[in-house]
Write a protein that holds these residues in place. Structure first.
Motif, mmCIF file in Angstrom:
data_model
loop_
_atom_site.group_PDB
_atom_site.id
_atom_site.type_symbol
_atom_site.label_atom_id
_atom_site.label_comp_id
_atom_site.label_asym_id
_atom_site.label_seq_id
_atom_site.Cartn_x
_atom_site.Cartn_y
_atom_site.Cartn_z
ATOM 1 N N ILE A 227 33.412 5.738 38.931
ATOM 2 C CA ILE A 227 32.839 6.770 38.000
ATOM 3 C C ILE A 227 33.759 7.173 36.981
ATOM 4 O O ILE A 227 33.394 7.389 35.801
ATOM 5 C CB ILE A 227 32.369 7.868 38.924
ATOM 6 N N GLU A 228 35.128 7.094 37.265
ATOM 7 C CA GLU A 228 36.155 7.449 36.200
ATOM 8 C C GLU A 228 35.893 6.450 35.079
ATOM 9 O O GLU A 228 36.015 6.938 33.925
ATOM 10 C CB GLU A 228 37.502 7.550 36.706
ATOM 11 N N MET A 229 35.914 5.126 35.612
ATOM 12 C CA MET A 229 35.817 4.204 34.496
ATOM 13 C C MET A 229 34.529 4.364 33.569
ATOM 14 O O MET A 229 34.333 3.968 32.735
ATOM 15 C CB MET A 229 35.916 2.645 35.064
ATOM 16 N N MET A 230 33.461 4.547 34.326
ATOM 17 C CA MET A 230 32.078 4.907 33.675
ATOM 18 C C MET A 230 32.211 6.057 32.906
ATOM 19 O O MET A 230 31.560 6.066 31.815
ATOM 20 C CB MET A 230 30.983 5.170 34.685
ATOM 21 N N LEU B 207 34.440 -4.101 30.444
ATOM 22 C CA LEU B 207 33.084 -4.317 31.189
ATOM 23 C C LEU B 207 33.492 -4.969 32.366
ATOM 24 O O LEU B 207 32.729 -4.677 33.505
ATOM 25 C CB LEU B 207 32.155 -4.772 30.294
ATOM 26 N N ARG B 208 34.033 -6.113 32.247
ATOM 27 C CA ARG B 208 34.527 -6.918 33.210
ATOM 28 C C ARG B 208 35.165 -6.306 34.507
ATOM 29 O O ARG B 208 34.834 -6.557 35.506
ATOM 30 C CB ARG B 208 35.227 -8.311 32.887
ATOM 31 N N GLU B 209 36.196 -5.668 34.221
ATOM 32 C CA GLU B 209 36.944 -4.641 35.015
ATOM 33 C C GLU B 209 36.096 -3.939 35.892
ATOM 34 O O GLU B 209 36.045 -3.956 37.207
ATOM 35 C CB GLU B 209 37.829 -4.038 34.439
ATOM 36 N N LYS C 61 26.311 -7.566 30.967
ATOM 37 C CA LYS C 61 25.559 -7.889 30.149
ATOM 38 C C LYS C 61 24.876 -6.511 29.692
ATOM 39 O O LYS C 61 24.727 -6.114 28.768
ATOM 40 C CB LYS C 61 24.450 -8.625 30.797
ATOM 41 N N VAL C 62 24.427 -5.897 30.760
ATOM 42 C CA VAL C 62 23.679 -4.361 30.580
ATOM 43 C C VAL C 62 24.586 -3.524 29.765
ATOM 44 O O VAL C 62 24.197 -2.902 28.702
ATOM 45 C CB VAL C 62 23.515 -3.726 31.678
ATOM 46 N N LEU C 63 25.901 -3.435 30.057
ATOM 47 C CA LEU C 63 26.803 -2.405 29.456
ATOM 48 C C LEU C 63 27.206 -2.752 28.157
ATOM 49 O O LEU C 63 27.438 -2.124 27.228
ATOM 50 C CB LEU C 63 28.124 -1.990 30.540
ATOM 51 N N SER C 64 27.288 -4.280 27.800
ATOM 52 C CA SER C 64 27.473 -4.637 26.536
ATOM 53 C C SER C 64 26.506 -4.238 25.675
ATOM 54 O O SER C 64 26.615 -4.126 24.497
ATOM 55 C CB SER C 64 27.745 -6.186 26.585
ATOM 56 N N ALA C 65 24.960 -4.690 26.222
ATOM 57 C CA ALA C 65 23.974 -4.523 25.260
ATOM 58 C C ALA C 65 23.723 -2.871 24.748
ATOM 59 O O ALA C 65 23.624 -2.513 23.757
ATOM 60 C CB ALA C 65 22.701 -4.825 26.024
ATOM 61 N N ILE C 66 24.110 -1.973 25.597
ATOM 62 C CA ILE C 66 24.146 -0.701 25.493
ATOM 63 C C ILE C 66 25.203 -0.255 24.421
ATOM 64 O O ILE C 66 25.049 0.473 23.336
ATOM 65 C CB ILE C 66 24.122 0.258 26.812
#
Length: 178
Positions: free
Chosen positions: A12-15, A33-35, A57-62
């Motif tokens: 959650i801290e990373m997010m 994102l890979r981490e 993929k999802v986080l990169s697209a966003i």
């Protein structure tokens, strides 16, 4: 006898960093994102339809403000959950706050009324897509996106209609009873 209940919110801290950076239109690197995808606790949301590559993929697209092409239902749900966080950072912070300040020491006495093989319990928060929670040995894995903050009653936080801390207590009792 349970000696400690550890709250883990590393993901959650990373997010949080990801959501804040993305909201401020900063580029979040693919390696980060890979981490996120490689954090061991993320395995609890992986299956045939949703993997570490799905997370990336999802986080990169966003982050890149691109369409999410050829996605599974679980990827779209993960996309929706993350977009929800980006829509209102103040609301997202209201969800994060009870996790950051969570202290479960007051539950030790009650939990120790039952016999258990564990000395340490872990409550792990992850950005899931479906399940409300999972139990794996001494770990209670909670889907962060299932936290509900009451906008009309300040400080009221629930999961599945139960008060936040009561919900966690109930699930920890379930964990030690297995």
């Amino acid at each position: 006898m349970i000696k400690r209940i550890k709250v883990k919110m590393d993901i959650i801290e990373m997010m949080l960093y990801y959501w804040q950076s993305t909201a401020e239109k900063e580029k979040v690197g693919e390696s980060f994102l890979r981490e996120i995808a490689d954090v061991p606790e993320m395995k609890y949301i992986y299956d045939d339809e949703f993997s570490g590559e799905s997370v990336r993929k999802v986080l990169s697209a966003i982050s890149n403000r691109e369409l999410l092409n050829n996605s599974t239902k679980k990827e779209r749900k993960f996309w929706n959950n993350n977009m929800w966080m980006l829509e209102d950072l103040e609301f997202m912070n209201m969800m994060v706050s009870p996790v950051k300040t969570l202290n479960l020491d007051s539950l030790l006495e009650k939990l120790n009324e039952k016999e258990t093989k564990y000395e340490t319990l872990e409550v792990v928060f992850i950005p899931g897509h479906e399940n409300e929670y999972n139990i794996d040995e001494n770990k209670l894995i909670i889907n962060f996106f299932k936290i509900t903050v009451d906008l009309y009653e300040e400080g009221k936080v629930t999961i599945a209609g139960k008060l936040f801390k009561e919900y966690i207590e109930e699930k920890l009792i379930e964990l030690i009873s297995q």
